[in-house]
Design an enzyme around this catalytic site. Sequence first.
Site, PDB file in Angstrom:
ATOM      1  N   GLY A 177       0.494  -1.037  -0.264  1.00 23.99           N
ATOM      2  CA  GLY A 177      -0.133  -0.204   0.076  1.00 23.99           C
ATOM      3  C   GLY A 177       0.635   1.301  -0.174  1.00 23.99           C
TER       4      GLY A 177
ATOM      5  N   ASP B 209       0.231  -8.625   1.861  1.00 20.66           N
ATOM      6  CA  ASP B 209      -0.476  -7.616   1.437  1.00 20.66           C
ATOM      7  C   ASP B 209      -1.592  -8.711   0.495  1.00 20.66           C
ATOM      8  OD1 ASP B 209      -2.019  -5.435  -0.150  1.00 20.66           O
ATOM      9  OD2 ASP B 209      -0.708  -4.560   0.538  1.00 20.66           O
TER      10      ASP B 209
ATOM     11  N   TYR C 213     -15.808   2.526   9.850  1.00 21.63           N
ATOM     12  CA  TYR C 213     -14.529   2.682   9.737  1.00 21.63           C
ATOM     13  C   TYR C 213     -13.452   2.946  10.853  1.00 21.63           C
ATOM     14  CZ  TYR C 213      -9.301   3.578   8.254  1.00 21.63           C
ATOM     15  OH  TYR C 213      -7.936   4.052   8.698  1.00 21.63           O
TER      16      TYR C 213
ATOM     17  N   LYS D  53     -11.581   1.105  13.591  1.00 20.00           N
ATOM     18  CA  LYS D  53     -10.243   1.195  13.896  1.00 20.00           C
ATOM     19  C   LYS D  53     -10.213   1.505  15.681  1.00 20.00           C
ATOM     20  CE  LYS D  53      -7.795   1.029  10.607  1.00 20.00           C
ATOM     21  NZ  LYS D  53      -6.597   0.214  10.749  1.00 20.00           N
TER      22      LYS D  53
ATOM     23  N   THR E 192      -2.487  11.415   5.200  1.00 16.59           N
ATOM     24  CA  THR E 192      -0.645  11.260   5.138  1.00 16.59           C
ATOM     25  C   THR E 192      -1.040  11.513   4.056  1.00 16.59           C
ATOM     26  OG1 THR E 192      -0.850   9.266   7.118  1.00 16.59           O
ATOM     27  CG2 THR E 192       0.972   9.996   5.042  1.00 16.59           C
TER      28      THR E 192
END
Length: 324
Positions: A10, A31, A151, A155, A181
């Site tokens: 990724g 992955d 999501y 997390k 990011t």
Amino acid sequence: MHILVTGGAGFIGSHVVDLHLAKGHKVHVVDDLSTGTIQNAERYFGNPLYKFDHADLLTFDRIREVAAWADRVYHLAAVVGVFRVLQDPTAVLASNIAACERLLRAVAASNWKPDVVLASSSEVYGHRDDGNLRETDDLIITAGLNPRWSYPISKIADEALGVAFAHKHGIPITLIRFFNTIGPRQRGKYGMVVPRFVKQAVAGEPLTVFGDGLQTRSFCDVRDTVQFLDQLANRSNDGIKAVNVGNDREISILDLAKLVIERAGSQSEIRFLDYQSAYGEPYEDIRRRHPSLDLLHSLTAHGHRYTLEDTIDHLIAEVRTQTG
Ligand code: UDP
């Protein structure tokens, strides 16, 4: 040193791989290529320090062997990107939570205790807009019964798993709350505003600003991010902690669009799209996202090397090269 990177094909994962191969470490990537790309793996084929398994962590049969081999584990594999989350919220919950648990079980089963860097997200702060989000703040998830929240819930569950395994098995774990990011190799396919704007600006197409554009984000270059991760992992024996990793320069999405147009010298216009048109369903956006970096700076010695302009310029040059 032996480094296991889940999600290593990724965007962030491939930069973690870069950093450790440059240090002469052995790197094993697992992955499933759901968001990662084979190009991000192929670039290292032939390097004797690099090993790649195209596998889903939920079914990977050598997970215990690989976990026992590693001195350090970066668990970055996850379903990410707003478009993917909305498309398949059940996969988000299943993959993100179950895969994390399976990996931590494999680590616990070995007698060896690698440092574990576990990917969480600034999304765990939910829609609080008080700025300067701190790791000690309460996490608030809306009562709205919308799959969009799958999501951040996944997390928060991963964080809870990390805390539980660290507590019960003494595994040194650092929870990383990634703020937005950006950088080389990031794709705009599943959301990710910066590569989308750059591509649109270079092509001379309108930049699509969702909502009123006054929502803010704070963007950190991935090449800074991975330095922070490396230094935090070195300190994981200090005890479990959650750490914001990002940059604290805050910018509205509208100003970001203007900046990208300016840096590209583009004639593109800005087109506003309501969330319904953008995502195909109602969407509750985060209005403001700005990290406190006090803890990060107290634990690491790295200073940011890339400004937002540096990253945008780099991405513009990259897209121009790709499009000839
Ligand atoms: N966004 C936008 N245009 C796009 C993609 C995203 O205006 O083409 C907005 C999005 O609504 C959000 C911000 O940019 O307010 C950041 O979106 P991204 O998906 O990159 O990250 P996240 O929402 O997870 O912070």
